[in-house]
Enzyme design. Structure first.
Site, PDB file in Angstrom:
ATOM      1  N   CYS A 201       0.445  -1.694   0.238  1.00  0.00           N
ATOM      2  CA  CYS A 201       0.132  -0.211  -0.054  1.00  0.00           C
ATOM      3  C   CYS A 201       0.719   0.877  -0.012  1.00  0.00           C
ATOM      4  CB  CYS A 201      -0.837   0.136   1.561  1.00  0.00           C
ATOM      5  SG  CYS A 201      -2.154   0.949   0.827  1.00  0.00           S
TER       6      CYS A 201
ATOM      7  N   HIS B 152      -3.594  -5.333   0.622  1.00  0.00           N
ATOM      8  CA  HIS B 152      -3.133  -5.729   2.075  1.00  0.00           C
ATOM      9  C   HIS B 152      -3.291  -7.242   1.392  1.00  0.00           C
ATOM     10  CE1 HIS B 152      -2.234  -1.756   4.134  1.00  0.00           C
ATOM     11  NE2 HIS B 152      -3.645  -1.435   3.305  1.00  0.00           N
TER      12      HIS B 152
ATOM     13  N   GLU C 268      -1.338  -9.747   3.339  1.00  0.00           N
ATOM     14  CA  GLU C 268      -1.462 -10.034   4.642  1.00  0.00           C
ATOM     15  C   GLU C 268      -2.703 -10.246   5.506  1.00  0.00           C
ATOM     16  OE1 GLU C 268      -1.128  -7.066   4.295  1.00  0.00           O
ATOM     17  OE2 GLU C 268      -1.726  -5.367   5.639  1.00  0.00           O
TER      18      GLU C 268
HETATM   19  N1  GLN Z   1      -1.774   6.500   2.818  1.00  0.00           N
HETATM   20  C1  GLN Z   1      -2.479   6.055   1.614  1.00  0.00           C
HETATM   21  C2  GLN Z   1      -3.561   5.752   1.219  1.00  0.00           C
HETATM   22  O1  GLN Z   1      -4.595   6.675   1.544  1.00  0.00           O
HETATM   23  C3  GLN Z   1      -1.646   4.710   1.899  1.00  0.00           C
HETATM   24  C4  GLN Z   1      -2.895   3.856   3.118  1.00  0.00           C
HETATM   25  C5  GLN Z   1      -2.333   2.434   3.424  1.00  0.00           C
HETATM   26  O2  GLN Z   1      -1.375   2.291   3.059  1.00  0.00           O
HETATM   27  N2  GLN Z   1      -3.120   1.741   3.780  1.00  0.00           N
HETATM   28  O3  GLN Z   1      -3.857   5.732  -0.215  1.00  0.00           O
END
Ligand code: GLN
Length: 540
Positions: free
Chosen positions: A382, A508, A510
């Site tokens: 992410c 994600h 995970e």
């Molecule tokens: N802050 C970034 C976004 O909003 C990444 C978000 C995250 O890592 N969950 O896109």
């Protein structure tokens, strides 16, 4: 007809109610029953999505895009069932729904009150979980500790459910503490007696006690608890401090709680099939090697902020009989004049997980640069993907003034930018791109090789995205866009094929890793890290 198990906690918080609930669910599933799980959180946030991870730990995301408490992650990992929006109910959700109904005129002139309107709303959420999941047994954990002012509406609802449904359809499991007094060399039952009394004062009779204790309790202690708490002695079990949370289901099974619950429900006590779980425990107890992986993030002072990432790393380790030790690296520390070589010296791979806001991002970019320029196995998740792209654009493509508009809204080259449908969003809560989205994988890439299929679905939680305007430039310099969401043309996975293992994803992974089934991206990251005998040393 669905049966309901409620897990409450007494004396102190942090007793492992979530693990107790998950373990019960695992055991009942092993006995052939379809189980579903739910958590009540008494706080007034609608969901934990707006909370600081340092306070609350990670936000877990279900496939249907519900931002939930991290206990839901334990539930999914233990029972290997996908949970959904019915699985995490907060006071915030309950009260806002009741107020919305009141404004809509749904209560037909009635005075709206805690009992019955709030309690009915909670009750409906319990029954909705049973109906929509079609589970034989729903297990609901009540957050907080019995006696907390905040959880009283939930406890009152449980009293009503116990009265309505009776002993054969509901079971109440109270998790409690039996402290050990060093000077007198004794285990003490009084705090447990008092917390059971608290429950009884609220009209609930618990059927089972799970006693968290440093040592097994004696028969005499169980007899005393039985007498004072009106609970049969055999329904009182020990939860002796375990060194591995995955041992807990077996410890509980040995004391027969799953069988006793089924008997209370009048359900057949099928033989428990715990073979896979036992094999897993055997594996965990006999790990042959160990390696270190550096995790670079800004919330590292609370390891729970990265709970699912840490679990997913360990799961992949089990597959290769290797214990994964995490080197927790605070990204802000890397922004100082530090020796990266020294910090990463014992690690075999580097991971940069998700995060929000600008604090610490330059440290993460420094770590990514170190991994890329020294060909160290790297996995970005992410925010980790967004920063990998920024690092590559700045230092490989020499793109000046390039950033994410999350950190610099006026930069000349916004290579990471707000998704178009986010530009009009005003409310912060629940408005990220959440939950499952499709991702199509490009053949002959690391990603395709890991998943071995073309179409995957992964869970998301972000507001910013890769800006496709820069795709050709980055491709020219050797970045491959190996995963794309075709319906919205969003970049999901990037990699640098020239390097041994450099991959990062917008989703994600995970959340989908299981102890018996590591996630493909973690699997290959750990596999290459194990092979990377050179470690995180610089290439001369
Ligand atoms: N802050 C970034 C976004 O909003 C990444 C978000 C995250 O890592 N969950 O896109």
């Amino acid at each position: 007809m669905t049966k309901y198990v409620f897990v409450t906690g007494g004396v102190v918080s942090g007793l492992g109610k979530g693990i107790t609930a998950s373990s019960l669910a695992l055991l009942l599933k092993a006995r052939g029953y379809k189980v579903f799980m739910q958590k009540f959180d008494p706080y007034f946030n609608v969901d934990p999505g707006t909370m600081n991870p340092i306070q609350h730990g990670e936000v877990f995301v279900t496939y249907d895009g519900c931002e939930t408490d991290l206990d839901l992650g334990h539930y999914e990992r233990f029972i290997d069932e996908e949970l959904n929006y019915t699985s995490n109910i907060t006071s915030g959700k309950i009260y806002s729904s009741v107020i919305e109904k009141e404004r809509h005129g749904d209560y037909l002139g009635a005075t709206v009150q805690l009992v019955p309107h709030i309690t009915n709303e909670i009750k409906n959420k319990v029954y909705e979980a049973g109906i929509t999941s079609k589970a034989d047994i729903v297990i609901t954990e009540i957050g907080g500790t019995v006696g907390d002012i905040e959880s009283q509406a939930f406890i009152e609802t449980l009293r009503q459910i116990q009265y309505e449904k009776g002993q054969h359809e509901t079971a109440f499991v109270h998790t409690t503490l039996i402290p050990y007094i060093i000077g007198s060399n004794e285990l003490k039952t009084k705090p447990t007696q008092n917390s059971v009394k608290d429950l009884q004062n609220m009209g609930i009779r618990p059927n089972f006690l799970v006693c968290r204790t440093p040592f097994s309790t004696s028969d005499a202690i169980k007899e005393k608890l039985s007498l004072f708490c009106s609970i049969p002695k055999e329904n009182i079990i020990d939860a002796v401090d375990a060194k591995n949370i995955y041992d807990i289901p077996i410890n509980m099974h040995k004391q027969g709680i799953d069988e006793l619950i089924l008997k209370q429900f009048g359900l057949p006590v099928n033989k428990a099939n715990l073979k896979d779980w036992e094999n897993l425990l055997d594996k965990m107890d006999n790990l042959k090697d160990e390696i270190e992986i550096s995790l670079v993030g800004k919330y590292v002072e609370l390891h729970d902020a990265y709970l699912s990432v840490a679990e997913a790393l360990r799961h992949a380790g089990y597959k290769y009989n290797t214990k994964i030790n995490i080197n927790w690296v605070n990204s802000e520390d890397l922004e100082k004049d530090v020796n990266l070589k020294e910090i990463f010296k014992n690690s075999r791979g580097i991971i940069v997980p998700g995060g929000f806001g600008s604090r610490g991002i330059n440290g993460m970019i420094k770590a990514i640069n170190y991994a890329r320029t020294n060909d160290i196995p790297f996995l970005g998740i992410c925010l980790g993907m967004q920063l990998s792209v920024i690092e590559f654009a700045r230092n490989v493509c020499n793109l000046e003034d390039c950033n994410s508009t999350e950190f610099d809204s006026l930069c000349k080259n916004p290579i990471i930018d707000l998704m178009s449908d986010q530009k009009t969003v005003i409310n912060m809560g629940g408005t990220l791109r959440l939950g499952n989205y499709d991702c199509t994988l490009l053949k002959n890439t690391l990603a395709y090789n890991d998943y071995k299929q073309e179409l995957i679905k992964e869970r998301h939680r972000h507001r910013y995205e890769f800006n496709n305007k820069y795709m050709d430039l980055l491709k020219e310099y050797g970045m491959v866009f190996s995963g794309i969401n075709e319906s919205s043309n969003l970049v999901e996975i990037i990699e640098i094929p020239k390097l041994k293992h450099f991959i990062a994803c917008q989703f994600h992974p995970e959340f989908k890793s299981r102890p018996t089934r590591p996630h493909p991206l973690f699997d290959s990251f750990i596999k290459t890290s194990i092979k990377n005998k050179r470690g995180c040393n610089e290439i001369k």
